[in-house]
Design a protein around this motif. Sequence first.
Motif, PDB file in Angstrom:
ATOM      1  N   LEU A 173       3.711  -4.305   2.091  1.00  0.00           N
ATOM      2  CA  LEU A 173       4.202  -3.725   0.829  1.00  0.00           C
ATOM      3  C   LEU A 173       5.455  -2.880   1.033  1.00  0.00           C
ATOM      4  CD1 LEU A 173       0.849  -2.594  -0.883  1.00  0.00           C
ATOM      5  CD2 LEU A 173       2.467  -4.257  -1.803  1.00  0.00           C
ATOM      6  N   VAL A 174       5.491  -2.112   2.121  1.00  0.00           N
ATOM      7  CA  VAL A 174       6.632  -1.211   2.318  1.00  0.00           C
ATOM      8  C   VAL A 174       7.680  -1.790   3.276  1.00  0.00           C
ATOM      9  CG1 VAL A 174       5.271   0.862   1.805  1.00  0.00           C
ATOM     10  CG2 VAL A 174       5.523   0.118   4.187  1.00  0.00           C
ATOM     11  N   GLY A 175       7.436  -2.995   3.751  1.00  0.00           N
ATOM     12  CA  GLY A 175       8.399  -3.661   4.620  1.00  0.00           C
ATOM     13  C   GLY A 175       8.531  -3.013   5.982  1.00  0.00           C
ATOM     14  N   ALA A 176       7.386  -2.539   6.517  1.00  0.00           N
ATOM     15  CA  ALA A 176       7.399  -1.926   7.849  1.00  0.00           C
ATOM     16  C   ALA A 176       6.714  -2.855   8.843  1.00  0.00           C
ATOM     17  CB  ALA A 176       6.676  -0.585   7.814  1.00  0.00           C
ATOM     18  N   GLU A 177       6.960  -2.630  10.142  1.00  0.00           N
ATOM     19  CA  GLU A 177       6.296  -3.427  11.181  1.00  0.00           C
ATOM     20  C   GLU A 177       4.785  -3.218  11.140  1.00  0.00           C
ATOM     21  OE1 GLU A 177       9.513  -3.074  14.755  1.00  0.00           O
ATOM     22  OE2 GLU A 177       7.423  -2.739  15.313  1.00  0.00           O
ATOM     23  N   ALA A 178       4.401  -1.953  10.939  1.00  0.00           N
ATOM     24  CA  ALA A 178       2.976  -1.612  10.946  1.00  0.00           C
ATOM     25  C   ALA A 178       2.745  -0.363  10.112  1.00  0.00           C
ATOM     26  CB  ALA A 178       2.507  -1.377  12.372  1.00  0.00           C
ATOM     27  N   ALA A 179       1.486  -0.153   9.719  1.00  0.00           N
ATOM     28  CA  ALA A 179       1.150   1.005   8.881  1.00  0.00           C
ATOM     29  C   ALA A 179      -0.295   1.405   9.104  1.00  0.00           C
ATOM     30  CB  ALA A 179       1.378   0.669   7.408  1.00  0.00           C
ATOM     31  N   MET A 180      -0.605   2.624   8.752  1.00  0.00           N
ATOM     32  CA  MET A 180      -2.005   3.060   8.757  1.00  0.00           C
ATOM     33  C   MET A 180      -2.235   4.051   7.622  1.00  0.00           C
ATOM     34  SD  MET A 180      -2.138   5.724  12.007  1.00  0.00           S
ATOM     35  CE  MET A 180      -3.521   6.747  11.535  1.00  0.00           C
ATOM     36  N   VAL A 181      -3.488   4.098   7.149  1.00  0.00           N
ATOM     37  CA  VAL A 181      -3.864   5.127   6.185  1.00  0.00           C
ATOM     38  C   VAL A 181      -4.259   6.350   7.002  1.00  0.00           C
ATOM     39  CG1 VAL A 181      -5.482   5.791   4.376  1.00  0.00           C
ATOM     40  CG2 VAL A 181      -4.625   3.446   4.467  1.00  0.00           C
ATOM     41  N   SER A 182      -3.701   7.490   6.619  1.00  0.00           N
ATOM     42  CA  SER A 182      -3.977   8.738   7.324  1.00  0.00           C
ATOM     43  C   SER A 182      -4.676   9.694   6.367  1.00  0.00           C
ATOM     44  CB  SER A 182      -2.657   9.348   7.777  1.00  0.00           C
ATOM     45  OG  SER A 182      -1.861   9.592   6.627  1.00  0.00           O
ATOM     46  N   GLY A 207      -2.941   8.078  -5.348  1.00  0.00           N
ATOM     47  CA  GLY A 207      -4.044   7.552  -4.547  1.00  0.00           C
ATOM     48  C   GLY A 207      -5.042   8.668  -4.271  1.00  0.00           C
ATOM     49  N   PRO A 208      -6.040   8.387  -3.402  1.00  0.00           N
ATOM     50  CA  PRO A 208      -7.012   9.424  -3.058  1.00  0.00           C
ATOM     51  C   PRO A 208      -6.298  10.669  -2.506  1.00  0.00           C
ATOM     52  CG  PRO A 208      -7.702   7.290  -2.212  1.00  0.00           C
ATOM     53  CD  PRO A 208      -6.314   7.113  -2.725  1.00  0.00           C
ATOM     54  N   GLN A 209      -6.697  11.818  -2.962  1.00  0.00           N
ATOM     55  CA  GLN A 209      -6.017  13.058  -2.622  1.00  0.00           C
ATOM     56  C   GLN A 209      -6.055  13.352  -1.123  1.00  0.00           C
ATOM     57  OE1 GLN A 209      -4.431  17.002  -2.643  1.00  0.00           O
ATOM     58  NE2 GLN A 209      -3.965  15.091  -3.618  1.00  0.00           N
ATOM     59  N   SER A 210      -7.096  12.911  -0.430  1.00  0.00           N
ATOM     60  CA  SER A 210      -7.139  13.205   1.000  1.00  0.00           C
ATOM     61  C   SER A 210      -6.593  12.072   1.859  1.00  0.00           C
ATOM     62  CB  SER A 210      -8.562  13.579   1.425  1.00  0.00           C
ATOM     63  OG  SER A 210      -9.503  12.930   0.636  1.00  0.00           O
ATOM     64  N   ALA A 211      -5.890  11.121   1.238  1.00  0.00           N
ATOM     65  CA  ALA A 211      -5.302  10.028   2.023  1.00  0.00           C
ATOM     66  C   ALA A 211      -3.784  10.130   2.054  1.00  0.00           C
ATOM     67  CB  ALA A 211      -5.722   8.678   1.442  1.00  0.00           C
ATOM     68  N   GLY A 212      -3.189   9.436   3.003  1.00  0.00           N
ATOM     69  CA  GLY A 212      -1.730   9.400   3.130  1.00  0.00           C
ATOM     70  C   GLY A 212      -1.324   8.147   3.867  1.00  0.00           C
ATOM     71  N   LEU A 213      -0.024   8.023   4.108  1.00  0.00           N
ATOM     72  CA  LEU A 213       0.506   6.821   4.753  1.00  0.00           C
ATOM     73  C   LEU A 213       1.365   7.191   5.951  1.00  0.00           C
ATOM     74  CD1 LEU A 213       1.879   4.984   1.581  1.00  0.00           C
ATOM     75  CD2 LEU A 213      -0.256   4.459   2.784  1.00  0.00           C
ATOM     76  N   LEU A 214       1.183   6.444   7.036  1.00  0.00           N
ATOM     77  CA  LEU A 214       2.102   6.532   8.173  1.00  0.00           C
ATOM     78  C   LEU A 214       2.516   5.101   8.473  1.00  0.00           C
ATOM     79  CD1 LEU A 214       3.391   8.336  10.436  1.00  0.00           C
ATOM     80  CD2 LEU A 214       1.452   7.684  11.875  1.00  0.00           C
ATOM     81  N   PHE A 215       3.829   4.859   8.485  1.00  0.00           N
ATOM     82  CA  PHE A 215       4.252   3.506   8.835  1.00  0.00           C
ATOM     83  C   PHE A 215       5.526   3.523   9.655  1.00  0.00           C
ATOM     84  CE2 PHE A 215       7.303   3.487   5.372  1.00  0.00           C
ATOM     85  CZ  PHE A 215       6.665   4.108   4.307  1.00  0.00           C
ATOM     86  N   GLY A 216       5.770   2.384  10.314  1.00  0.00           N
ATOM     87  CA  GLY A 216       6.946   2.281  11.166  1.00  0.00           C
ATOM     88  C   GLY A 216       6.707   1.348  12.340  1.00  0.00           C
ATOM     89  N   ARG A 217       7.191   1.759  13.520  1.00  0.00           N
ATOM     90  CA  ARG A 217       7.142   0.901  14.706  1.00  0.00           C
ATOM     91  C   ARG A 217       5.716   0.544  15.102  1.00  0.00           C
ATOM     92  NH1 ARG A 217      10.677   3.786  19.106  1.00  0.00           N
ATOM     93  NH2 ARG A 217       8.852   3.360  20.414  1.00  0.00           N
ATOM     94  N   LYS A 218       5.524  -0.711  15.419  1.00  0.00           N
ATOM     95  CA  LYS A 218       4.195  -1.236  15.720  1.00  0.00           C
ATOM     96  C   LYS A 218       3.534  -0.503  16.893  1.00  0.00           C
ATOM     97  CE  LYS A 218       2.011  -5.685  15.476  1.00  0.00           C
ATOM     98  NZ  LYS A 218       2.258  -7.048  15.042  1.00  0.00           N
ATOM     99  N   ASP A 219       4.297  -0.292  17.989  1.00  0.00           N
ATOM    100  CA  ASP A 219       3.708   0.357  19.166  1.00  0.00           C
ATOM    101  C   ASP A 219       3.281   1.786  18.848  1.00  0.00           C
ATOM    102  OD1 ASP A 219       6.514   0.936  18.899  1.00  0.00           O
ATOM    103  OD2 ASP A 219       6.520   1.763  20.929  1.00  0.00           O
ATOM    104  N   LEU A 220       4.047   2.459  17.997  1.00  0.00           N
ATOM    105  CA  LEU A 220       3.712   3.841  17.660  1.00  0.00           C
ATOM    106  C   LEU A 220       2.505   3.925  16.716  1.00  0.00           C
ATOM    107  CD1 LEU A 220       7.274   5.428  17.266  1.00  0.00           C
ATOM    108  CD2 LEU A 220       5.642   5.770  19.151  1.00  0.00           C
ATOM    109  N   ILE A 221       2.413   2.989  15.797  1.00  0.00           N
ATOM    110  CA  ILE A 221       1.246   2.983  14.896  1.00  0.00           C
ATOM    111  C   ILE A 221      -0.019   2.662  15.700  1.00  0.00           C
ATOM    112  CG2 ILE A 221       0.157   1.843  12.897  1.00  0.00           C
ATOM    113  CD1 ILE A 221       2.493   3.743  12.143  1.00  0.00           C
ATOM    114  N   ARG A 222       0.116   1.757  16.656  1.00  0.00           N
ATOM    115  CA  ARG A 222      -1.010   1.437  17.547  1.00  0.00           C
ATOM    116  C   ARG A 222      -1.463   2.718  18.276  1.00  0.00           C
ATOM    117  NH1 ARG A 222      -4.874  -0.467  17.622  1.00  0.00           N
ATOM    118  NH2 ARG A 222      -6.072  -0.601  19.532  1.00  0.00           N
TER     119      ARG A 222
END
Length: 402
Positions: free
Chosen positions: A93-102, A242-257
């Motif tokens: 959706l955001v056009g990043a290599e990788a993402a996670m819900v934080s 979105g849920p108040q206690s959630a957030g997004l981190l996205f970017g480089r695949k190795d760093l998201i891993r």
Amino acid sequence: MSERRREFLKTLSSLPLIGGLFACGEAAPTAAPMRNYLAELGVKPIINGAGAYTMFTGSLMQREVIDVIAETSKHFVRLDELHDRVGEKIAALVGAEAAMVSSGCFGAMVCGTAACLTGTDPARIVQIPDLTGMKSEVITQKSHRFLYDHAVRDCGVKIVEIETLAEFEAAVSEKTAMLWFLNKRNPDGQIKHEQWVELGRKHGIPTMNDCAADLPPVENLTKYNKMGFDLVAFSGGKGICGPQSAGLLFGRKDLIRAARLNTYPNSDALGRGLKVNKEEMIGMWVALENYMKRDHEADWKEWERRVAVMAEKASAVSGVTTEPFIPPIANETPHLRIRWDQSAIALEPEAVKQKLRDGDPTIEVIPGEGYVTESVEIAAWMLQPGEAEIIGDRIAEILRAG
Ligand SMILES: *Cc1c(COP(=O)(O)O)cnc(C)c1O
């Protein structure tokens, strides 16, 4: 779900354009009457003229998000698998290599900083925040220092402040783990976005951009990643609704891993406490998808209408002037500032804010840095239908009596 509620929702979902009927941040309609849990607790719901503030519980989730949360709560899943799949959807959706819900933008920054320190090295993941033998510094511009960089410091690093390019070049060393940037302070620092990214590339150091409250405009979701920031962090429970206690981190695949390894369900990890349950993880994805599809122009027009309603009612009181404004970058939506001639109306802004708070319904407006403002400032985007009218009337009443 009760049969009645199921029927109600079925009827609702068969209506055309239902998604468009409720503005972002408008509460989902409820069907069957329920116990009034807030009343049982003696907790009064507020009219939120402040905006997406954590202390006022951020934004309100839309019906589809609430429904997906309720539906997901009926199932067990393998958490890592869900985390992977939701991350892939969000990255696309955001056009990043990788993402996670934080766990919020703060949690995203903790996990992202930890990732820059440890990579995927299991021994280092266990060791932090003890940084013995590891990189231990994060560079930021002095004008970008902010309460929330505590998230970066949570990882045990020292924040090194610089102002000029020369100071940057002198500060950067083999100890530098990350270059942190506060998006909303871009105009205040000597080194702008693109140059910050370039410096990171030149020295082989990851860059992170804190964009927590920087929606709208929706383009910001893709902009900074495209610009080359290695990690980008957003709040889930502000503009995205979105849920108040959630957030997004996205970017480089190795760093998201690496960020994932530094948090739950990994038990011996610095971010183990920054848990997001499966319901909110999916809720975050659905909220983001809906946010990106919204008619942002229509939202904007509605916020402007609310500002106009409040301005008209308040300025009908003699000695009162109103001024619409849009905060630059963070919370960039229509707001209203109300001032009055204090020789005619002998009330301090703080006294008016207290009267708004003490009234029924109870109203909150922008608290201000240190909870003091020189005027009364109101954000329109978290108001529910009819509330702009209530605020306008109440402020006029207070100032008239003043
Ligand atoms: C709100 C905010 C945060 C924290 O975000 P959460 O989603 O509440 O964790 C971090 N940085 C900035 C600039 C913010 O405005």
